[in-house]
Design a protein around this motif. Structure first.
Motif, mmCIF file in Angstrom:
data_model
loop_
_atom_site.group_PDB
_atom_site.id
_atom_site.type_symbol
_atom_site.label_atom_id
_atom_site.label_comp_id
_atom_site.label_asym_id
_atom_site.label_seq_id
_atom_site.Cartn_x
_atom_site.Cartn_y
_atom_site.Cartn_z
ATOM 1 N N ALA A 90 -30.593 -31.625 6.278
ATOM 2 C CA ALA A 90 -31.506 -30.633 7.400
ATOM 3 C C ALA A 90 -32.733 -31.145 6.970
ATOM 4 O O ALA A 90 -33.318 -32.000 7.684
ATOM 5 N N VAL A 91 -32.539 -32.147 5.605
ATOM 6 C CA VAL A 91 -33.618 -32.783 5.283
ATOM 7 C C VAL A 91 -34.030 -34.186 6.372
ATOM 8 O O VAL A 91 -35.451 -34.883 6.421
ATOM 9 N N ARG A 92 -32.938 -35.000 6.173
ATOM 10 C CA ARG A 92 -33.089 -35.836 7.362
ATOM 11 C C ARG A 92 -32.816 -35.297 8.942
ATOM 12 O O ARG A 92 -33.840 -36.018 9.590
ATOM 13 N N HIS A 93 -32.936 -34.508 9.109
ATOM 14 C CA HIS A 93 -32.933 -34.186 10.525
ATOM 15 C C HIS A 93 -34.460 -33.627 10.813
ATOM 16 O O HIS A 93 -35.076 -33.767 11.841
ATOM 17 N N ALA A 94 -35.508 -33.160 9.898
ATOM 18 C CA ALA A 94 -36.220 -32.489 9.919
ATOM 19 C C ALA A 94 -37.559 -33.706 9.762
ATOM 20 O O ALA A 94 -38.312 -33.765 10.677
#
Length: 175
Positions: free
Chosen positions: A144-148
């Motif tokens: 989720a952090v990587r996607h954001a």
């Protein structure tokens, strides 16, 4: 637009050393003109230099120090430093400062649900995001952090797209 650092530290150091040497020479010259006893006597300096031999250890050490300082100054002038402005796609004069680039990526990582804090480090082709969470299970949080962060990179549009690496630090243990 200045995209590279200005090398102000080596230039300042060189200027301060040369200024100190010039002030010392000027003070001694003024003392000699006024007929006072100078801080450094000309006869003492020339006598010491005349008595020094090329084979002395002091001469070799002074030469080695001068060579090392000269090489360090040359490398500081020739090798590129970290860019101060990162180029963006589109207009050739568009760019983002490293500080604002890092700040906006840190904000993107911090907005993910479950993230209590984030730090971002910029490398030439990689963005390292270290996030902390209060969750006991961190499944899917790194994705989720990587996607954001990647979504924010798509919005920014850097010329060189960095890869994103995420490290999760859970403040609570599972036991």
């Amino acid at each position: 637009m200045k995209r590279r650092p200005r090398r102000s530290a080596p230039a300042t150091l060189t200027a301060v050393v040369l200024l100190a040497a010039c002030v010392l020479v000027a003070v001694v010259a003024i003392q000699m003109l006024l007929g006072e006893t100078p801080w450094i006597r000309y006869d003492t300096v020339t006598g010491a230099l005349h008595d020094t031999r090329w084979s002395d250890v002091v001469t070799a050490v002074a030469g080695a120090v001068a060579v090392v300082l000269g090489l360090a100054m040359t490398l500081a002038a020739l090798l590129p430093g970290k860019p101060t402005v990162l180029p963006l796609r589109g207009d050739p004069d568009s760019g983002a400062s490293r500080r604002s680039y890092r700040s906006t990526l840190r904000t993107a990582a911090s907005t993910v649900d479950g993230v209590s804090g984030a730090t971002v480090k910029l490398k030439p082709r990689t963005v390292f995001a270290k996030v902390s969470t209060g969750r006991t299970t961190t499944d899917g949080l790194a994705d989720a952090v990587r996607h954001a962060v990647e979504h924010r990179l798509d919005q920014i549009g850097p010329v060189v797209r960095p890869t994103v690496k995420v490290k999760i630090r859970a403040t609570r243990s599972t036991s």
